[in-house]
Design a protein around this motif. Structure first.
Motif, PDB file in Angstrom:
ATOM      1  N   TYR A  32      54.971  44.609  54.863  1.00 36.83           N
ATOM      2  CA  TYR A  32      53.904  43.815  55.472  1.00 36.83           C
ATOM      3  C   TYR A  32      52.639  43.853  54.625  1.00 36.83           C
ATOM      4  CZ  TYR A  32      50.520  42.159  58.840  1.00 36.83           C
ATOM      5  OH  TYR A  32      49.534  41.448  59.462  1.00 36.83           O
ATOM      6  N   GLY A  33      52.071  42.663  54.350  1.00 38.55           N
ATOM      7  CA  GLY A  33      50.809  42.600  53.630  1.00 38.55           C
ATOM      8  C   GLY A  33      50.937  42.648  52.120  1.00 38.55           C
ATOM      9  N   THR A  34      52.153  42.561  51.583  1.00 40.53           N
ATOM     10  CA  THR A  34      52.314  42.556  50.131  1.00 40.53           C
ATOM     11  C   THR A  34      51.719  41.285  49.543  1.00 40.53           C
ATOM     12  OG1 THR A  34      54.434  43.554  50.616  1.00 40.53           O
ATOM     13  CG2 THR A  34      53.962  43.079  48.333  1.00 40.53           C
ATOM     14  N   ALA A  35      50.769  41.422  48.638  1.00 44.89           N
ATOM     15  CA  ALA A  35      50.028  40.243  48.180  1.00 44.89           C
ATOM     16  C   ALA A  35      50.879  39.354  47.288  1.00 44.89           C
ATOM     17  CB  ALA A  35      48.774  40.676  47.432  1.00 44.89           C
ATOM     18  N   ASP A  36      51.841  39.941  46.540  1.00 43.42           N
ATOM     19  CA  ASP A  36      52.558  39.125  45.568  1.00 43.42           C
ATOM     20  C   ASP A  36      53.935  38.673  46.068  1.00 43.42           C
ATOM     21  OD1 ASP A  36      53.543  41.622  45.618  1.00 43.42           O
ATOM     22  OD2 ASP A  36      53.829  41.816  43.453  1.00 43.42           O
ATOM     23  N   SER A  37      54.183  38.762  47.382  1.00 44.68           N
ATOM     24  CA  SER A  37      55.489  38.302  47.862  1.00 44.68           C
ATOM     25  C   SER A  37      55.517  36.780  47.874  1.00 44.68           C
ATOM     26  CB  SER A  37      55.774  38.845  49.256  1.00 44.68           C
ATOM     27  OG  SER A  37      55.015  38.147  50.199  1.00 44.68           O
ATOM     28  N   ALA A  38      56.730  36.236  47.766  1.00 41.83           N
ATOM     29  CA  ALA A  38      56.872  34.792  47.574  1.00 41.83           C
ATOM     30  C   ALA A  38      56.326  33.996  48.750  1.00 41.83           C
ATOM     31  CB  ALA A  38      58.336  34.449  47.357  1.00 41.83           C
ATOM     32  N   VAL A  39      56.421  34.576  49.948  1.00 46.39           N
ATOM     33  CA  VAL A  39      56.005  33.832  51.136  1.00 46.39           C
ATOM     34  C   VAL A  39      54.543  33.416  51.050  1.00 46.39           C
ATOM     35  CG1 VAL A  39      55.882  33.942  53.640  1.00 46.39           C
ATOM     36  CG2 VAL A  39      57.678  35.153  52.430  1.00 46.39           C
ATOM     37  N   TYR A  40      53.710  34.326  50.476  1.00 44.10           N
ATOM     38  CA  TYR A  40      52.276  34.038  50.469  1.00 44.10           C
ATOM     39  C   TYR A  40      51.855  33.168  49.297  1.00 44.10           C
ATOM     40  CZ  TYR A  40      52.374  37.774  53.832  1.00 44.10           C
ATOM     41  OH  TYR A  40      52.671  38.534  54.916  1.00 44.10           O
TER      42      TYR A  40
ATOM     43  N   VAL B 111      55.864  29.635  48.559  1.00 42.86           N
ATOM     44  CA  VAL B 111      56.254  28.781  49.686  1.00 42.86           C
ATOM     45  C   VAL B 111      55.087  27.898  50.112  1.00 42.86           C
ATOM     46  CG1 VAL B 111      57.094  28.793  52.034  1.00 42.86           C
ATOM     47  CG2 VAL B 111      57.949  30.453  50.419  1.00 42.86           C
ATOM     48  N   THR B 112      53.891  28.520  50.234  1.00 40.01           N
ATOM     49  CA  THR B 112      52.723  27.749  50.646  1.00 40.01           C
ATOM     50  C   THR B 112      52.432  26.626  49.659  1.00 40.01           C
ATOM     51  OG1 THR B 112      51.883  29.882  51.369  1.00 40.01           O
ATOM     52  CG2 THR B 112      50.388  28.025  51.488  1.00 40.01           C
ATOM     53  N   ALA B 113      52.442  26.983  48.373  1.00 34.42           N
ATOM     54  CA  ALA B 113      52.125  25.973  47.363  1.00 34.42           C
ATOM     55  C   ALA B 113      53.158  24.852  47.377  1.00 34.42           C
ATOM     56  CB  ALA B 113      52.083  26.638  45.981  1.00 34.42           C
ATOM     57  N   ARG B 114      54.432  25.224  47.495  1.00 35.61           N
ATOM     58  CA  ARG B 114      55.505  24.222  47.522  1.00 35.61           C
ATOM     59  C   ARG B 114      55.319  23.270  48.701  1.00 35.61           C
ATOM     60  NH1 ARG B 114      61.076  24.007  45.561  1.00 35.61           N
ATOM     61  NH2 ARG B 114      62.021  22.283  46.682  1.00 35.61           N
TER      62      ARG B 114
ATOM     63  N   LEU C 169      52.611  22.554  50.379  1.00 35.76           N
ATOM     64  CA  LEU C 169      51.412  21.716  50.301  1.00 35.76           C
ATOM     65  C   LEU C 169      51.548  20.657  49.218  1.00 35.76           C
ATOM     66  CD1 LEU C 169      48.566  24.291  50.872  1.00 35.76           C
ATOM     67  CD2 LEU C 169      49.382  22.521  52.408  1.00 35.76           C
ATOM     68  N   GLU C 170      52.195  21.006  48.108  1.00 33.70           N
ATOM     69  CA  GLU C 170      52.230  20.060  46.997  1.00 33.70           C
ATOM     70  C   GLU C 170      53.382  19.072  47.089  1.00 33.70           C
ATOM     71  OE1 GLU C 170      52.376  22.663  43.697  1.00 33.70           O
ATOM     72  OE2 GLU C 170      50.289  23.316  43.952  1.00 33.70           O
ATOM     73  N   LYS C 171      54.515  19.499  47.636  1.00 28.22           N
ATOM     74  CA  LYS C 171      55.702  18.658  47.535  1.00 28.22           C
ATOM     75  C   LYS C 171      56.201  18.119  48.862  1.00 28.22           C
ATOM     76  CE  LYS C 171      57.619  19.790  43.172  1.00 28.22           C
ATOM     77  NZ  LYS C 171      58.860  20.018  42.429  1.00 28.22           N
ATOM     78  N   SER C 172      55.501  18.414  49.983  1.00 23.95           N
ATOM     79  CA  SER C 172      56.098  18.040  51.266  1.00 23.95           C
ATOM     80  C   SER C 172      56.196  16.525  51.427  1.00 23.95           C
ATOM     81  CB  SER C 172      55.316  18.657  52.422  1.00 23.95           C
ATOM     82  OG  SER C 172      54.072  18.036  52.550  1.00 23.95           O
ATOM     83  N   ILE C 173      55.206  15.760  50.946  1.00 28.89           N
ATOM     84  CA  ILE C 173      55.291  14.302  51.085  1.00 28.89           C
ATOM     85  C   ILE C 173      56.448  13.758  50.270  1.00 28.89           C
ATOM     86  CG2 ILE C 173      54.142  12.135  50.498  1.00 28.89           C
ATOM     87  CD1 ILE C 173      51.559  13.284  51.354  1.00 28.89           C
ATOM     88  N   GLU C 174      56.592  14.280  49.066  1.00 27.30           N
ATOM     89  CA  GLU C 174      57.645  13.799  48.179  1.00 27.30           C
ATOM     90  C   GLU C 174      59.036  14.162  48.716  1.00 27.30           C
ATOM     91  OE1 GLU C 174      59.141  15.387  43.910  1.00 27.30           O
ATOM     92  OE2 GLU C 174      56.975  15.303  44.242  1.00 27.30           O
ATOM     93  N   GLU C 175      59.177  15.367  49.275  1.00 27.71           N
ATOM     94  CA  GLU C 175      60.507  15.839  49.655  1.00 27.71           C
ATOM     95  C   GLU C 175      60.909  15.451  51.071  1.00 27.71           C
ATOM     96  OE1 GLU C 175      61.009  19.726  46.804  1.00 27.71           O
ATOM     97  OE2 GLU C 175      60.345  20.003  48.854  1.00 27.71           O
ATOM     98  N   THR C 176      59.942  15.390  52.000  1.00 23.69           N
ATOM     99  CA  THR C 176      60.300  15.051  53.380  1.00 23.69           C
ATOM    100  C   THR C 176      59.888  13.634  53.745  1.00 23.69           C
ATOM    101  OG1 THR C 176      58.226  15.769  54.346  1.00 23.69           O
ATOM    102  CG2 THR C 176      59.873  17.449  53.984  1.00 23.69           C
ATOM    103  N   GLY C 177      58.963  13.030  53.028  1.00 27.30           N
ATOM    104  CA  GLY C 177      58.511  11.692  53.354  1.00 27.30           C
ATOM    105  C   GLY C 177      57.501  11.641  54.479  1.00 27.30           C
ATOM    106  N   ALA C 178      57.113  12.814  55.024  1.00 23.98           N
ATOM    107  CA  ALA C 178      56.175  12.827  56.139  1.00 23.98           C
ATOM    108  C   ALA C 178      54.759  13.022  55.625  1.00 23.98           C
ATOM    109  CB  ALA C 178      56.539  13.936  57.117  1.00 23.98           C
ATOM    110  N   VAL C 179      53.839  12.134  56.069  1.00 25.53           N
ATOM    111  CA  VAL C 179      52.436  12.288  55.677  1.00 25.53           C
ATOM    112  C   VAL C 179      51.841  13.516  56.344  1.00 25.53           C
ATOM    113  CG1 VAL C 179      50.205  11.149  55.681  1.00 25.53           C
ATOM    114  CG2 VAL C 179      52.272   9.805  55.374  1.00 25.53           C
ATOM    115  N   ASN C 180      52.266  13.764  57.597  1.00 24.55           N
ATOM    116  CA  ASN C 180      51.815  14.940  58.328  1.00 24.55           C
ATOM    117  C   ASN C 180      52.611  16.147  57.833  1.00 24.55           C
ATOM    118  OD1 ASN C 180      51.144  16.853  60.184  1.00 24.55           O
ATOM    119  ND2 ASN C 180      51.800  15.720  61.977  1.00 24.55           N
TER     120      ASN C 180
END
Lengths: 139, 104
Positions: B28-36, B39-42, B44-55
């Motif tokens: 818990y609280g590991t700063a360099d784990s992939a989840v933090y 995953v977040t960056a992916r 935020l950056e690719k959700s419109i392209e990959e899912t087609g949802a603006v929201n």
């Protein structure tokens, strides 16, 4: 406890609430909202209608058993629609070819629109049946 | 009795399954784990392209994490069925022995 005031105000409000609930569900992938919130508003519509109009309400046309079956069918359809794409991904196959469309259009983003509606049905039926059960003691 | 034992076994094995999954989590609280980070960056950056949802939230809960939402809806449905089973007054829904059906 239905007074003429409640009856009149609900009569004015309900048409807009119906439309608003479907708007929230159908535009879930474009604006804030989605299946859970749209289903809550839809359930509130059904409850208000039942509270004011009693046996003439829209929900009173269906038995509780039918609504439960509808809810279960929505849940199963969700599982099938999403399960096939997850299984296809795990097995390195191509799932159903569902186009993503242009982001921003209503008919876009693949499965998200139908899944929102299915979740909305489940939530609305749950709200409506529990409220009806608590108010009337039976379905 | 058999059903009770089966229920306990199913529950215990499900708990074990979840705990085994939990043991793979980073502390818990590991700063360099992939989840933090990734995953977040992916999302935020690719959700419109990959899912087609603006929201982006809809893209997350109904595309990347659609199974989570499926189980959430199942929880709501199960809660509804349980409330109806426990609180409904007539005998039909209480799983009666079938003799009461003539009254309804």
């Amino acid at each position: 406890m239905t007074t003429p005031i409640i009856r009149r105000i609900v009569g004015w409000l309900l048409p807009f609430l119906w439309i608003f609930s479907f708007y929230i569900m159908l535009f879930g992938h474009l604006s804030p909202g989605g299946g859970f919130s749209g289903g809550s508003v839809l359930g509130a519509c059904l409850i208000l209608d039942r509270h004011v109009n009693g046996a003439n309400a829209f929900g009173a046309r269906f038995t509780g058993e039918r609504l439960l079956k509808l809810s279960l069918a929505a849940l199963l359809l969700y599982g099938i629609l999403k399960g096939q794409s997850f299984l296809a991904g795990v097995l390195h196959m191509n799932g159903l070819p569902i186009p993503l469309g242009t982001p921003g259009n209503i008919l876009s983003s693949g499965l998200i629109l139908p899944l929102n509606v299915l979740v909305g049905i489940v939530v609305a039926v749950a709200f409506y049946l529990i409220a009806t059960l608590f108010e009337e003691g039976h379905l | 009795m058999k059903r009770k034992i089966a229920a306990v076994l199913i529950t215990v094995s499900f708990i074990a399954f979840l705990l085994i999954g939990l043991s793979d989590f980073p502390p818990y609280g590991t700063a360099d784990s992939a989840v933090y980070n990734e995953v977040t960056a992916r999302y935020l950056e690719k959700s419109i392209e990959e899912t087609g949802a603006v929201n982006a939230v809809a893209g997350m809960i109904l595309d990347y994490r659609a199974f989570d939402t499926f189980i959430e809806a199942s929880v709501i449905f199960t809660a509804l069925v349980l409330v109806l089973m426990m609180l409904q007054k007539n005998d039909k829904a209480n799983g009666g022995d079938g003799n009461d059906h003539a009254h309804h």
